[in-house]
Design an enzyme around this catalytic site. Structure first.
Site, PDB file in Angstrom:
ATOM      1  N   HIS A 160       4.768  -1.843   7.215  1.00 46.16           N
ATOM      2  CA  HIS A 160       5.036  -0.914   6.120  1.00 46.16           C
ATOM      3  C   HIS A 160       5.978  -1.485   5.063  1.00 46.16           C
ATOM      4  CE1 HIS A 160       3.934   2.867   8.728  1.00 46.16           C
ATOM      5  NE2 HIS A 160       2.960   1.961   8.683  1.00 46.16           N
TER       6      HIS A 160
ATOM      7  N   HIS B  16      -8.176   0.369  10.823  1.00 41.59           N
ATOM      8  CA  HIS B  16      -8.155   1.213   9.619  1.00 41.59           C
ATOM      9  C   HIS B  16      -8.081   0.369   8.357  1.00 41.59           C
ATOM     10  CE1 HIS B  16      -3.704   1.102   8.863  1.00 41.59           C
ATOM     11  NE2 HIS B  16      -3.592   1.114  10.181  1.00 41.59           N
TER      12      HIS B  16
ATOM     13  N   GLU C 189      -5.730   6.242   7.954  1.00 42.58           N
ATOM     14  CA  GLU C 189      -4.925   6.327   9.176  1.00 42.58           C
ATOM     15  C   GLU C 189      -3.453   6.501   8.840  1.00 42.58           C
ATOM     16  OE1 GLU C 189      -2.285   4.931  12.381  1.00 42.58           O
ATOM     17  OE2 GLU C 189      -2.521   4.069  10.391  1.00 42.58           O
TER      18      GLU C 189
ATOM     19  N   ASP D 244      -1.139  -4.726   9.117  1.00 37.68           N
ATOM     20  CA  ASP D 244      -1.377  -3.288   9.283  1.00 37.68           C
ATOM     21  C   ASP D 244      -2.255  -2.769   8.135  1.00 37.68           C
ATOM     22  OD1 ASP D 244      -1.164  -0.696  10.234  1.00 37.68           O
ATOM     23  OD2 ASP D 244       0.777  -0.328   9.302  1.00 37.68           O
TER      24      ASP D 244
END
Length: 478
Positions: A438, A294, A340, A306
């Site tokens: 995150h 993503h 995503e 990520d």
């Protein structure tokens, strides 16, 4: 010490014999066709470790664009970057697939404090995705600590006017840290929705990580369709270290008041795109195999692990095929999915259009677990195809790919699931992933070049095998 040369000689002979024995065993175990495959896989690894491009691509994405939250200008820049890069790699066709995405913005940097025994403590905090803002003056209230959603529900009206503090940590006994994440992420996702029903003023949640540090982890939360907007309460994450300290202070002073302020908001949906490119199949181009990650990321860091790593590894699969003149039988389609992190709108739109266009997807591979050392793949397929993939362990194990287990594949390819669709998730080592996940620490410098490239070659290897063998057996043809 006199025997040191002798010991060194014995060890040398031992390991030399082990290496020779391993070569003999490997050679004897492989059929003539498997020897061809073994050579091809070795070529893929040699190629990526000497002429790989993923690390260079990742640097451009993270250093020049950075965090790419859906609907943001940075997300649009990432779309343009992805389209240009696919064309440079020389894919047979490249296009953008329009999709409307949520547009949540963080606003000013969040603030959190509380005072105990006359000492004010500043708390590392960040708003959760889709949270509403606090009032302009912030929220100040007493704190109730809970460990689960059920414990919160049991409090009922006792939480009215309070800030509920969810403090369930990862289970550190679980070797797979994704299992630990799955075991406590519900408090982040649904905590505010549960507590708002009973009149709580806000929710703070322990960050989703094994580490004890001062970096708060954001992530999505939901209020649910049935909750009236006037009942929404703000939700935020505090760092794991701050969570431990606050828990200790609450034991000493149960009536302490916690203050936090955030100015986030949700804007109208914004136009965006999945970025799609493909290598046409040489024999059965109507059969499509998706490889993707993503493109969006959270806004605190640079979205490196990520999921910048997954995006560049997916494109490097196609790059390695072209560089080594591997002509796939089936069409290999690389997809950079949008949204995503807070909606999976890109995945849903891709699957919707695939169905509308009557496309025949035979499988998919997703990389969305970071760019650390390769460990293997999880397999979501029927029993026959699962057994087929597991039979390749002897080809993959020399590269550290020992894990070939049934399990989930990934959020972006999961909508393609079907009885005769073989979905695979790339699984690197998970021990460090939630140090960065995150957070503001998810930056380019946390990615190791060699580990990233080994992942690309691992993915290319299983795509090569799946393309060659997956649908030779008539009983599993779609």
């Amino acid at each position: 010490m006199k025997n040191l040369p002798l010991i060194a000689f014995v060890l040398f002979v031992f390991f030399s014999c082990q290496q020779k024995q391993e070569k003999v065993i490997n050679s004897n175990q492989l059929s003539p066709e498997e020897k061809i495959d073994s050579t091809k896989i070795k070529t893929l690894f040699n190629s990526v470790l000497t002429e790989g491009k993923s690390y260079e691509w990742l640097k451009g994405l993270t250093q020049n664009i950075g965090g790419r939250l859906s609907g943001s200008p940075e997300a649009q820049l990432a779309v343009e970057w992805g389209e240009k890069l696919m064309k440079e790699v020389g894919l047979d066709s490249v296009w953008l697939q329009p999709v409307m995405v949520p547009h949540w913005v963080r606003g000013e940097k969040e603030i959190a404090t509380y005072t105990t025994n006359g000492v004010q403590k500043n708390v590392p905090i960040c708003a959760l995705g889709f949270s509403i803002a606090t009032p302009k003056t912030g929220v100040l209230a007493e704190v109730i600590e809970v460990k689960s959603l059920d414990e919160a529900k049991a409090l009922g009206d006792k939480m009215k006017g309070k800030i509920v503090f969810f403090n369930r940590p990862f289970d550190d006994t679980l070797i797979n840290t994704f299992s630990a994440y799955g075991g406590c992420v519900d408090q982040r996702v649904r905590g505010a929705a549960v507590c708002s029903e009973f009149g709580a003023k806000g929710v703070i949640v322990r960050s989703m990580t094994n580490s004890i540090d001062d970096y708060p982890h954001t992530g999505t939360m939901i209020y649910g369709e049935d909750l009236p907007k006037e009942k929404y309460i703000p939700g935020a994450a505090i760092s794991s270290k701050a969570a431990n300290i606050l828990s200790d202070d609450l034991k000493k002073n149960p009536n302490l008041k916690f203050y936090f302020k955030q100015s986030c908001k949700t804007l109208p949906d914004a136009p965006s795109f999945n970025v799609v490119g493909e290598i046409k199949g040489s024999e059965t181009p109507e059969n499509i195999f998706v490889v993707g990650g993503h493109l969006d990321s959270w806004d605190l860091g640079e979205g490196a692990h990520d999921d910048g790593t997954g995006v560049v590894q997916s494109l490097e699969v196609a790059y390695l095929f072209k560089k080594n003149n591997i002509k796939p039988k089936n069409t290999i389609r690389v997809v950079f999915f949008m949204n995503e992190e807070n909606g999976t709108r890109g995945a849903k739109k891709y699957a919707e259009l695939a169905k509308l266009n009557k496309e025949n997807h035979i499988g998919g591979l997703e990389s969305d677990a970071g760019g650390h050392t390769p460990r293997g793949f999880s397999i979501d397929a029927n029993d026959m195809n699962t057994a087929l993939l597991q039979s390749w362990k002897k080809l993959l194990a020399p590269y550290g790919l020992h894990d070939l287990d049934k399990g989930g594949s990934g959020a972006d390819i999961n909508p393609l699931k079907g009885e005769n669709v073989t979905l695979v998730g790339y699984r690197p080592d998970s021990q460090r992933y939630f140090d960065y996940h995150h957070t503001s620490r998810d930056t380019f410098d946390k990615v190791n070049k060699r580990e990233l490239e080994l992942g690309s070659a691992s993915m290319a290897s299983i795509v090569y095998l799946m393309d060659k063998y997956l649908y030779q057996n008539e009983t599993v043809k779609p």
